[in-house]
Write a protein that holds these residues in place. Structure first.
Motif, PDB file in Angstrom:
ATOM      1  N   ALA B 156       0.858  -1.185   0.000  1.00  0.00           N
ATOM      2  CA  ALA B 156       0.000   0.000   0.000  1.00  0.00           C
ATOM      3  C   ALA B 156       0.886   1.224   0.000  1.00  0.00           C
ATOM      4  N   GLY B 157       0.499   2.202  -0.793  1.00  0.00           N
ATOM      5  CA  GLY B 157       1.322   3.397  -0.783  1.00  0.00           C
ATOM      6  C   GLY B 157       0.794   4.522  -1.630  1.00  0.00           C
ATOM      7  N   ILE B 158       1.605   5.561  -1.661  1.00  0.00           N
ATOM      8  CA  ILE B 158       1.330   6.758  -2.453  1.00  0.00           C
ATOM      9  C   ILE B 158       2.164   6.631  -3.718  1.00  0.00           C
ATOM     10  N   LEU B 159       1.514   6.427  -4.848  1.00  0.00           N
ATOM     11  CA  LEU B 159       2.255   6.126  -6.075  1.00  0.00           C
ATOM     12  C   LEU B 159       2.110   7.216  -7.130  1.00  0.00           C
ATOM     13  N   ASN B 160       1.355   8.265  -6.828  1.00  0.00           N
ATOM     14  CA  ASN B 160       1.215   9.348  -7.806  1.00  0.00           C
ATOM     15  C   ASN B 160       1.612  10.676  -7.170  1.00  0.00           C
ATOM     16  N   MET B 271      -2.203  11.140  11.286  1.00  0.00           N
ATOM     17  CA  MET B 271      -1.233  12.205  11.085  1.00  0.00           C
ATOM     18  C   MET B 271       0.219  11.760  11.313  1.00  0.00           C
ATOM     19  N   SER B 272       0.452  10.858  12.270  1.00  0.00           N
ATOM     20  CA  SER B 272       1.820  10.463  12.606  1.00  0.00           C
ATOM     21  C   SER B 272       2.315   9.316  11.720  1.00  0.00           C
ATOM     22  N   HIS B 273       1.457   8.801  10.863  1.00  0.00           N
ATOM     23  CA  HIS B 273       1.820   7.648  10.024  1.00  0.00           C
ATOM     24  C   HIS B 273       2.785   8.083   8.923  1.00  0.00           C
ATOM     25  N   PRO B 274       3.764   7.234   8.581  1.00  0.00           N
ATOM     26  CA  PRO B 274       4.709   7.605   7.514  1.00  0.00           C
ATOM     27  C   PRO B 274       4.024   8.027   6.207  1.00  0.00           C
ATOM     28  N   LEU B 275       2.903   7.409   5.865  1.00  0.00           N
ATOM     29  CA  LEU B 275       2.231   7.816   4.625  1.00  0.00           C
ATOM     30  C   LEU B 275       1.673   9.236   4.745  1.00  0.00           C
ATOM     31  N   ASN B 283       6.702   9.903  -3.272  1.00  0.00           N
ATOM     32  CA  ASN B 283       6.029   8.611  -3.318  1.00  0.00           C
ATOM     33  C   ASN B 283       6.454   7.821  -2.076  1.00  0.00           C
ATOM     34  N   ALA B 284       5.609   6.929  -1.630  1.00  0.00           N
ATOM     35  CA  ALA B 284       5.926   6.138  -0.435  1.00  0.00           C
ATOM     36  C   ALA B 284       5.195   4.812  -0.520  1.00  0.00           C
ATOM     37  N   LEU B 285       5.808   3.765   0.027  1.00  0.00           N
ATOM     38  CA  LEU B 285       5.226   2.429  -0.126  1.00  0.00           C
ATOM     39  C   LEU B 285       5.505   1.552   1.088  1.00  0.00           C
TER      40      LEU B 285
END
Lengths: 429, 429
Positions: B156-160, B271-275, B283-285
């Motif tokens: 799961a992540g931020i890919l865009n 809010m404190s989550h790396p994502l 981007n983050a995964l």
């Protein structure tokens, strides 16, 4: 993609070795490159020691060198540990016999990597060591393979889970280093002899390897500047927190025109920084490149599952028949390691002095710093109960390490200063 | 480690293509596996277009298929883009001619990856696409190679990066989606037609590829559930923040006994989550495995430097002569993609209703939820100036998506509810 079977000889049946046997037992279909991996021989110090896996059906070798050179061994997996002795002898024997080697041995690679790489490349066989750094986090593959399309400037991170666990526990529970260490030993998070971990040597082995991979220079463990966490006091953890920082054992490698600086030391990271957020036994790493910018990666740095998974991934890589240098460049083309004089490096610092509670002390300390050319960024004086003196703590702007050290020495000589000053660096990440 | 020279044909000379030419020009010594890479032919839509690199000395091909099949091309690099048309024709032509292919084309791999993998493997040549996902962050290599020693459960992540930039700017500046998008287009952070990005389709291409690599199933873009950020209102960003969350476009792939669920939708991350901490164009995964636990990686997901570096790393991989399946398993052994019905998936949610400011409304809403079996975790009613009604916002405990949707529909029908209810999912990471 050949359908051939690779016969794996595993020397060392501790946590990681048992984890690998367990994994290959659970995954008889493990064939990421077409071929299959089957364990056909094991070696360890004691055959009868109780283990979480059954080895009674596996051919036993008293001597890891015999296992390494056995005609029944296609890939030799070294999980014995130690920079010399049987581990080195067995790895050399396997390479000399033209057999691919997979190892989790950071000390061996950090201290003898250049000569082993030359041997492996001369024999045309892979020497892989993903599990040596950051357990299941593929830091080695990232630096050696994925980031070759860039020029890496620096790497910095938390590479020792035991230290990170101890520092996290000290902050969370308010207990002293020695107490937390004893608990960690009881729980199996720290070794009976914790020197390699808490002294910073394990992290130094790992950053030495990453530096060689990143910068294309021969690994040079002897050149690493090493300071552990055994001198970290609870008071510093608390005062750093008051200033917005968390103390972490940071291993770093920086490349400049002058050479490479490899260091391990306790560092203050701003509370909101990803390194400060990586708590417990986590490992975390920043990699900074000219084109790529900054990549951050984090995960479990140890444990049977993650480390055995890294060994299994290396076995898979051997099965792909990849031909690639052991470090970033062929062993013969690796640059000699040119260490940079750390006293010339610039950085911010945290200083703590225990002083007499009398007028003029702060003035004397700050004047001494000003005269030396050290500029103060923040300053905190906080009364501490049951203390003989008053601690004053300050952070500096960036200053050359030699200048800072000279200033600290002068302050240590002031009559109002009661104890050895404490100096911690602020992470440059 | 051969010293041979690999002749590279590059089709597509946009940001990434120009970045690659610039890199290879700056690094004539680029030889990570012994061989050297030299560009010997280029192709693009316009020969005369102004570019940051000089191509006047390079052989020009009007037709990328001609470049792909030229006897002067050893490795074909496809940076044209698009799931069909010239990109697909040229990649197929190169593979049919037995030439290794490196591409940054996520649409092509997500939509035609299985057939292209079969073709590449039949011809015994590599088909590599590191630059298709997360730019310079080696997500593809991590999942395909480094984590084969584990069984991955979820990603799961931020890919865009464009969506992440827009959401970050909306929160930071308090401006609406459309305004921030216009600015991003003016600054070159978003395309003139932003649909692929803001509609979630680009992220869906990427997570489709990662799912195939992680789970050993054929990529199936058609099975992805996709929702973009174009319906995200500033009010939801603010209310989510009041509840301790940040809205991110999260792409996820989860494996269960029933199959694989691939989704892209706006999600609330604590809010404190790396994502939540990954702001701007980052981007983050997260990758979660049975043995490895959770690995997190973050970095720049686009841009000439990072993406060209990823292409160069793939070129280096081709030079190592590695033989490995295109996805996790040989194309013939890839499991068919079995999609999971998303209505059965469990998760927490954020709901916002605009209601009339009159007694009994909260009771009606909460009773409807209770009757449907939806349990409320937190509840917030906050007056908003110049609004026709009062927004009420709540988060639920984990509930099946079908149950939640039915409850929301019933609430939408209540007479006191003034507007279409807003439903956002809370990230399960």
């Amino acid at each position: 993609m050949s359908g051939r079977t690779y016969r794996i000889g595993v020397a060392g049946l501790g946590t990681v070795g048992a984890g690998l046997l367990k994994f290959l037992g659970e995954r008889p279909d493990f064939a990421p490159a077409g071929g299959r991996a089957v364990v056909t021989g094991v070696s360890a110090r004691s055959r009868s020691r109780k283990r979480p896996v059954d080895i009674s059906n596996l051919p036993w070798f008293d001597d890891p060198v015999a296992l390494a050179t056995s005609p029944e061994t296609d890939i030799f997996v070294e999980l014995v540990g130690g920079s010399d002795g049987p581990a080195k002898a067995a790895v050399e024997a396997a390479l000399n016999a033209g057999k691919p080697v997979v190892t989790a041995n950071k000390a061996l690679i950090a201290e003898h990597g250049a000569e082993l790489a030359a041997l492996a490349e001369a024999k045309g066989v892979p020497l892989l060591f993903e599990a040596a750094v950051m357990g299941g986090v593929p830091a080695v593959k990232m630096v050696r393979e994925a980031l070759v399309g860039d020029d890496i400037r620096s790497i910095a991170g938390i590479l020792n889970g035991t230290c990170n666990y101890i520092l996290t526990e000290m902050e969370a529970t308010g207990r002293a280093f020695s107490e937390v260490l004893s608990d960690a030993q009881r729980l199996g998070y720290a070794e009976a002899d914790p020197t390699m971990d808490v002294g910073g040597f394990d992290a130094a082995h790992k950053i030495t390897i990453l530096a060689a991979l990143a910068f294309g220079c021969a690994p040079s463990y002897a050149a690493a500047e090493i300071e552990g966490i055994d001198q970290i006091e609870l008071l510093d953890i608390k005062l750093a927190r008051d200033l917005g920082y968390r103390i972490k054992l940071v291993a770093s490698a920086d490349r400049s025109e002058d050479g490479v600086l490899v260091r391990v030391h306790p560092s203050l990271a701003p509370m909101s920084h990803p390194l400060a957020q990586a708590g417990g036994a986590l490992n975390a790493l920043f990699i900074e490149g000219e084109r790529i910018g900054r990549i951050f990666v984090q995960g479990p740095g140890a444990g049977a599952g993650p480390t055995a998974a890294a060994v299994a991934a290396d076995i898979a890589d051997v099965m792909t028949n990849t031909v690639r240098p052991v470090f970033q460049k062929p062993a013969g083309a690796l640059a000699p390691f040119t260490p940079v004089d750390p006293s010339r490096s610039m950085g911010r610092a945290y200083l703590r002095f225990l002083v007499k509670d009398e007028p003029g002390v702060i003035a004397a300390v700050s004047e001494t710093l000003a005269e030396a050319g050290v500029s103060i960024e923040s300053f905190l004086q906080k009364p501490v109960e049951n203390a003989d003196g008053v601690p004053i703590v300050l952070t500096t702007h960036a200053v050359a390490e030699s200048v800072l050290n000279a200033a600290v020495e002068r302050i240590a000589g002031l009559p109002a200063v009661l104890d050895r000053p404490r100096l911690l660096r602020i992470a440059r990440i």
